[in-house]
Design a protein around this motif. Structure first.
Motif, mmCIF file in Angstrom:
data_model
loop_
_atom_site.group_PDB
_atom_site.id
_atom_site.type_symbol
_atom_site.label_atom_id
_atom_site.label_comp_id
_atom_site.label_asym_id
_atom_site.label_seq_id
_atom_site.Cartn_x
_atom_site.Cartn_y
_atom_site.Cartn_z
ATOM 1 N N UNK A 75 0.803 -1.223 0.000
ATOM 2 C CA UNK A 75 0.000 0.000 0.000
ATOM 3 C C UNK A 75 0.834 1.270 0.000
ATOM 4 N N UNK A 76 2.142 1.135 0.201
ATOM 5 C CA UNK A 76 3.002 2.310 0.095
ATOM 6 C C UNK A 76 2.951 2.905 -1.311
ATOM 7 N N UNK A 77 2.612 2.060 -2.298
ATOM 8 C CA UNK A 77 2.461 2.578 -3.662
ATOM 9 C C UNK A 77 1.397 3.668 -3.718
ATOM 10 N N UNK A 78 0.420 3.608 -2.796
ATOM 11 C CA UNK A 78 -0.665 4.588 -2.799
ATOM 12 C C UNK A 78 -0.197 5.991 -2.433
ATOM 13 N N UNK A 79 1.044 6.105 -2.023
ATOM 14 C CA UNK A 79 1.587 7.446 -1.785
ATOM 15 C C UNK A 79 1.785 8.206 -3.095
ATOM 16 N N UNK A 80 1.932 7.437 -4.191
ATOM 17 C CA UNK A 80 2.230 8.095 -5.472
ATOM 18 C C UNK A 80 1.312 7.670 -6.621
ATOM 19 N N UNK A 81 0.608 6.545 -6.480
ATOM 20 C CA UNK A 81 -0.234 6.086 -7.583
ATOM 21 C C UNK A 81 -1.367 5.200 -7.070
ATOM 22 N N UNK A 82 -2.389 5.032 -7.907
ATOM 23 C CA UNK A 82 -3.533 4.203 -7.550
ATOM 24 C C UNK A 82 -3.153 2.727 -7.525
ATOM 25 N N UNK A 83 -3.865 1.969 -6.686
ATOM 26 C CA UNK A 83 -3.694 0.527 -6.571
ATOM 27 C C UNK A 83 -5.078 -0.117 -6.686
ATOM 28 N N UNK A 84 -5.146 -1.312 -7.280
ATOM 29 C CA UNK A 84 -6.418 -2.025 -7.409
ATOM 30 C C UNK A 84 -6.343 -3.353 -6.675
ATOM 31 N N UNK A 85 -7.432 -3.715 -6.005
ATOM 32 C CA UNK A 85 -7.566 -5.001 -5.318
ATOM 33 C C UNK A 85 -8.601 -5.839 -6.050
ATOM 34 N N UNK A 86 -8.218 -7.078 -6.434
ATOM 35 C CA UNK A 86 -9.120 -8.001 -7.130
ATOM 36 C C UNK A 86 -9.119 -9.342 -6.413
ATOM 37 N N UNK A 87 -10.261 -10.032 -6.432
ATOM 38 C CA UNK A 87 -10.286 -11.438 -6.044
ATOM 39 C C UNK A 87 -10.359 -12.267 -7.323
ATOM 40 N N UNK A 88 -10.467 -13.573 -7.190
ATOM 41 C CA UNK A 88 -10.527 -14.428 -8.380
ATOM 42 C C UNK A 88 -11.917 -14.445 -9.011
ATOM 43 N N UNK A 89 -12.945 -14.083 -8.234
ATOM 44 C CA UNK A 89 -14.315 -14.054 -8.751
ATOM 45 C C UNK A 89 -15.161 -13.159 -7.862
#
Length: 233
Positions: A75-89
């Protein structure tokens, strides 16, 4: 500040076109927290991602193996860019891994943005004809048969007392055993719904009383299912 997007993905490999949803916002995202990188790549293409996978980072989330410090790092990436969370379904963090990731995002004051998409639980509830004002999702019932039947009786009593719809899921290869247990221990007038292969071209949603279910001799096979019942007054 960048965001954590919660991205629903198709429930079925053969999802019908009427259930197709595209997410153009994903084309600007390069960091993904997923259950399986392989499944994530396939699902991303199905929901409109047009980026180059070699330019992306995939962090595989496993609720049994991924420590909290891994989540903090991702989640440190969220300091500079968007992040996406996905499950398998379906929807991440609903009957799927991911809630710890979302909780960590809130602790880090990261904006959480849930996107609209398929949820097997809500689709089953919508199509059951049962009480949608009061309902409970109970996850998986006990594996041991005696304990499972005891749990079913307790849930049925709660459903009767509070007029509350009860939802649960099962590993597909145990579907038939679960159905047999429900038919053997639930009241004959209790209404039971089984929603199979939701959104796929094999979708089947059946609601009947336990009495009628007992007479129908339906074979569920190893199909993804959501089970619901309601014992009315």
């Amino acid at each position: 500040m960048p965001n954590l997007f919660l991205v629903p993905v198709p429930l079925s490999e053969s999802a019908m076109d009427i259930y197709s949803i595209q997410y153009p916002i994903l084309n600007s995202i390069r960091i993904f927290i997923v259950e399986s990188a392989r499944d994530a790549r396939r699902n991303l293409r199905r929901i409109g991602f047009q980026g180059v996978f070699d330019d992306c980072l995939f962090y595989e989330w496993d609720k049994h193996q991924s420590p909290n410090n891994d989540i903090q790092l991702w989640l440190k990436h969220c300091q500079v860019e968007d992040v996406a969370l996905l499950s398998d379904a379906g929807c991440p963090a609903v009957a799927d891994p991911g809630s710890d990731v979302v909780a960590a995002a809130h602790q880090l004051h990261i904006q959480v943005i849930p996107l609209v998409g398929p949820s097997s639980l809500l689709l089953a509830l919508m199509s059951s004809g049962f009480n949608g004002q009061s309902f409970a999702f109970n996850g998986y019932l006990p594996v041991e048969r005696k304990a499972r039947k005891e749990k079913l009786r307790l849930l049925e009593q709660h459903s009767y007392t509070h007029q509350q719809t009860q939802l649960f899921i099962e590993t597909p290869y145990r579907n038939q055993i679960l159905l047999q247990d429900m038919l053997s221990c639930l009241h004959q007038s209790t209404r039971l719904c089984v929603a199979l292969d939701l959104t796929s071209n094999k979708q089947s949603i059946i609601t009947n009383t336990v009495k009628i279910w007992t007479q129908s001799k339906i074979i569920l096979e190893k199909r993804p299912a959501v089970f619901l019942f309601l014992r009315q007054l």
